[in-house]
Design an enzyme around this catalytic site. Structure first.
Site, PDB file in Angstrom:
ATOM      1  N   TYR A 147       0.820  -1.221   0.000  1.00 57.86           N
ATOM      2  CA  TYR A 147       0.000   0.000   0.000  1.00 57.86           C
ATOM      3  C   TYR A 147       0.859   1.278   0.000  1.00 57.86           C
ATOM      4  CZ  TYR A 147      -3.099  -3.643   1.804  1.00 57.86           C
ATOM      5  OH  TYR A 147      -3.785  -4.809   1.990  1.00 57.86           O
TER       6      TYR A 147
ATOM      7  N   TYR B   7     -13.375  -6.660   5.706  1.00 62.74           N
ATOM      8  CA  TYR B   7     -12.145  -6.831   4.929  1.00 62.74           C
ATOM      9  C   TYR B   7     -11.891  -8.312   4.724  1.00 62.74           C
ATOM     10  CZ  TYR B   7      -7.364  -6.958   3.369  1.00 62.74           C
ATOM     11  OH  TYR B   7      -6.243  -7.225   2.618  1.00 62.74           O
TER      12      TYR B   7
HETATM   13  C1  LIG Z   1      -5.487 -10.371   6.390  1.00 59.25           C
HETATM   14  C2  LIG Z   1      -6.848 -10.866   6.074  1.00 59.25           C
HETATM   15  C3  LIG Z   1      -7.129 -11.491   4.851  1.00 59.25           C
HETATM   16  C4  LIG Z   1      -6.100 -11.621   3.748  1.00 59.25           C
HETATM   17  O1  LIG Z   1      -5.032 -12.430   4.108  1.00 59.25           O
HETATM   18  P1  LIG Z   1      -3.670 -12.358   3.267  1.00 59.25           P
HETATM   19  O2  LIG Z   1      -2.856 -13.469   3.827  1.00 59.25           O
HETATM   20  O3  LIG Z   1      -3.100 -10.998   3.531  1.00 59.25           O
HETATM   21  O4  LIG Z   1      -4.010 -12.549   1.842  1.00 59.25           O
HETATM   22  C5  LIG Z   1      -8.405 -11.974   4.638  1.00 59.25           C
HETATM   23  N1  LIG Z   1      -9.370 -11.840   5.577  1.00 59.25           N
HETATM   24  C6  LIG Z   1      -9.130 -11.248   6.766  1.00 59.25           C
HETATM   25  C7  LIG Z   1     -10.230 -11.144   7.769  1.00 59.25           C
HETATM   26  C8  LIG Z   1      -7.864 -10.723   7.045  1.00 59.25           C
HETATM   27  O5  LIG Z   1      -7.652 -10.101   8.210  1.00 59.25           O
END
Ligand SMILES: *Cc1c(COP(=O)(O)O)cnc(C)c1O
Length: 433
Positions: free
Chosen positions: A24, A152
């Site tokens: 980012y 997220y």
């Molecule tokens: C960090 C996160 C992801 C993505 O995981 P990555 O290993 O960064 O691809 C997906 N869902 C939630 C809730 C997260 O906190």
């Protein structure tokens, strides 16, 4: 604190600036980048000789701290056998052991495990499972997902499409993303009693689009990167009921919350529910090597595989033995420890020591759940500026948006946790000027 300097810090940062893209960030104006030489326990040893106490657990993954002898041994032993072998038509002990452990410790019914590389991919896999399930059921029109604002789920395309619709990612990629449904986020607060009105919009979406929805996808109890919001277990229970009543699959994204972080082994347990599909990642491999998994129940696996159906996904590094070996060792360490008490103590200490932040007029909220401590400000913070201040105070804390938070490793002692909370207090105090 200073330790022996090994590498010319200046050269490293110059080459980094020239060639390396960080998460980012802009290449033109990348902001603050700090070079770490090695790490041990909860300490990061910087190339310039300084030592920082880590409050982030490397994006919530290093449960047992850095450079743990037991985890190091597990991965080294596995390395002596094989670093990797393809997983199509081949199996190995680390993967089988991990899958059977996961089936045992996760909420009831989740007994099929699909390994992948990262949390985002685990979410993609979950979404594909839901779509394939309905496809075999002769309901291929079910392609929509219902999720929550402030949610997220990762950075890949499928995952992005179910992230908060007002996030930067959504705006940028709006025309390239499939359009899904979003309901209001539940009111913030674990202890806020659930009321039917909280879920009105969500229920309305289900009512209106039930023939088109493949699955609901949500983070259980804690909305992480979308604002560190906690919500009532009653809400999650109601989500499960609505999904059951309307025959919609429930995907729970435990990538951030899994492995004890919220005070339960999995956050779904706060509500006593079991999803149809569950994603885990982050702390799964204790911050050693990237690993994630998507679990599902028999209903989903049988549904997909009826009439000779096969599930269409298969990463090159699927079930990487090194990652599985370290995950097995990490879960053993966790389950053989008094982790509930550890998390409760961390929780209590953060509650007490972060409480004074409430006295500042520009602090909107201070909240703690399990080993997650959050100070929410009324305005957005300057991440780079605050990180530089935190480094001056000898700690590694990376705020985002309006949020300054702690997700310490479970092995942190009282004294180091106090260093983290007092650094937050000092930094919050400087915001007045
Ligand atoms: C960090 C996160 C992801 C993505 O995981 P990555 O290993 O960064 O691809 C997906 N869902 C939630 C809730 C997260 O906190």
């Amino acid at each position: 604190m200073i330790y022996n300097q090994e590498v010319a810090n200046h050269d490293l940062l110059r080459l980094d600036r020239a060639h390396v893209w960080h998460p980012y960030t802009s290449f033109i104006n990348p902001g603050l980048v700090t070079s770490v030489n090695h790490a041990k326990g909860v300490e990061l040893y910087l190339t310039d000789g300084r030592i920082l106490i880590d409050g982030m657990s490397s994006w919530w993954s290093t449960l047992h701290g850095y450079n743990h002898p037991v985890l190091n041994q597990a991965i080294t032993e596995q390395l002596g056998k094989m670093a990797h072998v393809m997983f199509a038509g081949i199996t190995h002990e680390p993967a089988v052991k991990l899958a059977s452990t996961l089936a045992k410790i996760t909420p009831a019914g989740l007994n099929k495990v699909f390994f992948s590389d990262s949390g985002s991919v685990a979410v993609e896999v979950a979404m594909k499972m839901a779509i394939q399930y309905w496809h075999t059921k002769g309901q291929a029109q079910r392609t929509m997902f219902l999720s929550l604002k402030n949610g997220y789920h990762g950075d890949t395309f499928g995952a992005m499409s179910v992230c908060d619709p007002h996030s930067g990612m959504h705006n940028l990629f709006h025309h390239s993303l499939p359009h899904h449904l979003f309901a209001e986020a539940p009111p913030c607060g674990f202890d806020i009693p659930f009321q039917e009105s909280h879920i009105a919009k969500f229920a309305q979406h289900i009512q209106q689009h039930r023939q088109k929805i493949a699955a609901v996808i949500i983070e259980p109890i804690v909305q992480g990167a979308g604002g560190m919001r906690f919500y009532s277990p009653g809400y999650l229970r109601r989500v499960r009921e609505l999904c059951d009543k309307n025959e919609i699959l429930l995907i729970v994204d435990e990538v951030a919350t899994g492995f004890g972080r919220t005070g339960k082994l999995f956050a779904s347990e706060h509500a006593g529910i079991s999803p149809d599909i569950m994603c885990i990642g982050k702390a799964l491999s204790a911050g050693y090597i990237t690993l994630a998994a998507t679990l599902c129940n028999d209903k989903v696996s049988n549904g997909i595989c009826d009439n000779n159906g096969i599930f269409m996904h298969g990463p090159t590094y699927m079930a990487n033995p090194l990652a599985c070996a370290v995950a097995n060792a990490s879960i053993d360490l966790l389950l053989n420890s008094n982790w509930q008490e550890t998390v409760a103590n961390i929780s209590q200490q953060m509650k007490e020591e972060l409480a004074p932040c409430k006295d500042f007029s520009y602090v909107a909220d201070v909240r703690v759940l399990g080993a997650i401590g959050v100070v929410e400000l009324k305005d957005t913070v300057d991440t780079s500026k605050l990180m530089a201040l935190f480094i001056e105070y000898g700690v590694w804390i990376r705020p985002f948006g309006k949020i300054i938070y702690l997700m310490p490793s479970f092995i942190i002692d009282k004294e180091n946790l106090s260093k983290l909370t007092s650094a937050i207090l000092k930094v919050v105090a400087t915001l007045a000027k």
